[in-house]
Design a protein around this motif. Structure first.
Motif, PDB file in Angstrom:
ATOM      1  N   ASP A  92       4.138  30.060  16.293  1.00 35.44           N
ATOM      2  CA  ASP A  92       4.584  30.674  15.040  1.00 35.44           C
ATOM      3  C   ASP A  92       3.539  31.669  14.537  1.00 35.44           C
ATOM      4  O   ASP A  92       2.443  31.272  14.132  1.00 35.44           O
ATOM      5  N   ARG A  94       3.359  33.145  11.839  1.00 31.26           N
ATOM      6  CA  ARG A  94       3.099  32.984  10.402  1.00 31.26           C
ATOM      7  C   ARG A  94       2.256  31.754  10.102  1.00 31.26           C
ATOM      8  O   ARG A  94       1.822  31.561   8.971  1.00 31.26           O
ATOM      9  N   GLU A 124      -4.955  37.173  11.387  1.00 30.63           N
ATOM     10  CA  GLU A 124      -3.669  37.606  10.843  1.00 30.63           C
ATOM     11  C   GLU A 124      -3.757  38.931  10.110  1.00 30.63           C
ATOM     12  O   GLU A 124      -2.736  39.569   9.837  1.00 30.63           O
ATOM     13  N   PRO A 130       4.853  43.616   8.067  1.00 30.45           N
ATOM     14  CA  PRO A 130       5.870  42.574   8.180  1.00 30.45           C
ATOM     15  C   PRO A 130       7.308  43.065   8.350  1.00 30.45           C
ATOM     16  O   PRO A 130       8.067  42.476   9.114  1.00 30.45           O
ATOM     17  N   SER A 136       8.409  42.044  13.058  1.00 33.03           N
ATOM     18  CA  SER A 136       9.385  40.948  13.038  1.00 33.03           C
ATOM     19  C   SER A 136       9.925  40.631  14.423  1.00 33.03           C
ATOM     20  O   SER A 136      10.935  39.946  14.554  1.00 33.03           O
ATOM     21  N   GLY A 142       1.219  33.652  16.963  1.00 35.30           N
ATOM     22  CA  GLY A 142      -0.040  33.552  16.257  1.00 35.30           C
ATOM     23  C   GLY A 142      -1.170  33.639  17.257  1.00 35.30           C
ATOM     24  O   GLY A 142      -1.027  33.214  18.407  1.00 35.30           O
ATOM     25  N   ASN A 409      -2.863  40.026   1.652  1.00 43.30           N
ATOM     26  CA  ASN A 409      -3.510  39.055   0.768  1.00 43.30           C
ATOM     27  C   ASN A 409      -4.343  39.692  -0.344  1.00 43.30           C
ATOM     28  O   ASN A 409      -4.920  38.981  -1.165  1.00 43.30           O
TER      29      ASN A 409
END
Length: 456
Positions: A92, A94, A124, A130, A136, A142, A409
């Motif tokens: 994953d 995310r 990340e 995104p 996507s 990951g 972030n």
């Protein structure tokens, strides 16, 4: 060839002259491969990736000195096929990996085992935005940052989680393959078209397309794009189709730095078969984000193409990206390399600064500069490259530009953010990249870049 390298990674990773229309493309447009005359067949590029699933590390392993904890995963010492770069991936993209990853490796040929080396888990902040097709894609995984370890044939790894580890952990061992044959220094850029007729069978469409997009700057199939004087650079820009702006801008002084020598993808040995077909462009280039690759500093400049091929393969085959994430790379000797395919003079959409890949470019200095000072040659290369590329888009290297966040972030999606025209990765995302020592040199790079453009 590759030599042993052990590294410790610490990464937590305007307008004066309008850009010639020929260098722009619609935002996020995908261009089909350009038609071009056939090249002879490319030499075999034997790079490869070994992908090994991690296993629970039991009490017996911990009794031998492992500290991965009851929920740790890893692999005990084992023989493997030769490799030079390591990383860890999981299912994953995310899901973060909160914890530590450590590896030790054995030099090829029965050499000594290295000490435990840390692999940076916070990766990340790199990658495609995104909401883009690349960001996507179903193939994304990951991943940790890659770690260059030099020519090795044995490995051991341990992973300890501060919370449950993500599913599907795998150790990736990357062999960059052999370096392509280089042309003698001082000769014209090498073109495979001069090879013997018996060897002229036509290269892959991907290789041809990657070369064709630079055809106005160097002979088709060249291994590098030659440097030009400032006057030659300005003349070349004016000669491009629809290059000359109308009205007052036509008489404006062209603040474009002299084009530096750039080693092409063919020059560093990119295997064009592994990336996605076609190219993706953004509208323009407003800012350059500077990164460090966090792969360590104990490499020679002759080995830099191997480091770059390893990162490229890790980005594509292990992490699931469409191509190398960076638009350009710079080694410790100041050599400049073409990064993501699509044309060095074009606004190619990269995957380098999560949330701010649109209307920007990414430059990675090969090495780790959290505690080590970057070589002066590398800082100079950043200045020369940005003076040329930002100049093509009418950007003052000492100025600022606004970009719209795609989400991250530090800045929520849709926020308009002002950046220095030459910025560090940490300016757009909470990360250590490009390392404090390199970040502190960006002011010098801005001043020098502006001078190369002819600004006071």
């Amino acid at each position: 060839m590759r030599a042993s390298l052990a590294s410790s990674i610490a990464v937590t990773c305007a307008a004066v002259l309008a850009l010639p229309v020929s260098l722009t493309a619609p935002a996020a447009a995908t261009a089909p491969p350009a038609a071009a005359p056939a090249l002879p067949p490319a030499p075999e590029l034997p790079g490869s990736t070994q992908s090994l699933p991690l296993e629970p590390l039991g009490a017996a392993t911990r009794a031998l000195g492992d500290t991965a904890g009851p929920d740790g995963q890893g692999l005990t010492r084992r023989d493997v096929r030769p490799f030079s770069l390591v990383g860890v991936v999981w299912d994953d993209p995310r899901a973060p990996l909160h914890g530590t990853v450590q590896v030790r490796t054995r030099a090829t040929g029965g050499g000594a085992w290295s000490e435990w080396q840390d692999v940076e888990t916070h990766n990340e902040e790199h990658g495609a935005d995104p909401d883009t097709a690349e960001g996507s894609a179903r193939a994304l995984r990951g991943s940790t940052a890659p770690l260059w370890v030099g020519d090795s044939d044995g490995v051991e790894i341990r992973v300890r989680g501060e919370e449950p580890l993500p599913a599907g952990l795998r150790l990736e061992l990357v062999d960059p393959g052999e370096d392509p044959a280089a042309a003698p220094e001082g000769t014209a850029p090498r073109v495979r078209g001069v090879m013997a007729p018996a060897d002229r069978a036509g290269a892959s469409a991907a290789e041809g397309a990657a070369s064709a997009v630079n055809a106005r700057l160097a002979p088709y199939g060249a291994t590098w794009i030659p440097a030009l004087s400032k006057e030659e650079t300005e003349r070349e820009a004016r000669a491009l189709p629809q290059a000359a702006p109308a009205g007052p801008a036509a008489a404006a002084k062209p603040y474009i730095g002299p084009r530096p020598k750039i080693i092409t993808r063919k020059g560093w040995g990119a295997d064009e078969r592994i990336r996605e077909k076609g190219f993706v462009y953004t509208k323009t280039i407003k800012a350059a984000f500077v990164h460090h690759s966090a792969t360590g500093n104990n490499y020679s400049c002759k080995q830099a193409p191997s480091v770059l091929r390893s990162i490229y393969r890790y980005h594509v085959k292990s992490s699931g990206w469409r191509d190398l994430g960076y638009n350009f790379a710079v080694d410790k000797c100041g050599n400049i390399y073409e990064g993501r395919a699509g044309g060095v003079a074009k606004p190619v959409m990269g995957a380098h600064t999560l949330g701010f890949n649109t209307n920007s470019m990414g430059i990675a200095v090969l090495g780790t500069f959290s505690r080590s000072a970057p070589p002066a040659a590398a800082v100079t290369a950043i200045a020369r490259l940005t003076a040329w590329k930002l100049g093509l888009h009418g950007v003052n290297p000492k100025g600022t530009s606004y970009l719209i966040s795609g989400g991250g972030n530090l800045y929520k999606k849709g926020k308009k953010v002002r950046f220095n025209a030459i910025a560090g990765h940490r300016d757009g995302f909470a990360t250590d990249c490009p390392g404090g020592r390199l970040y502190n040199k960006l002011g010098t790079a801005r001043t020098s870049s502006a001078k190369y453009q002819g600004r006071s």
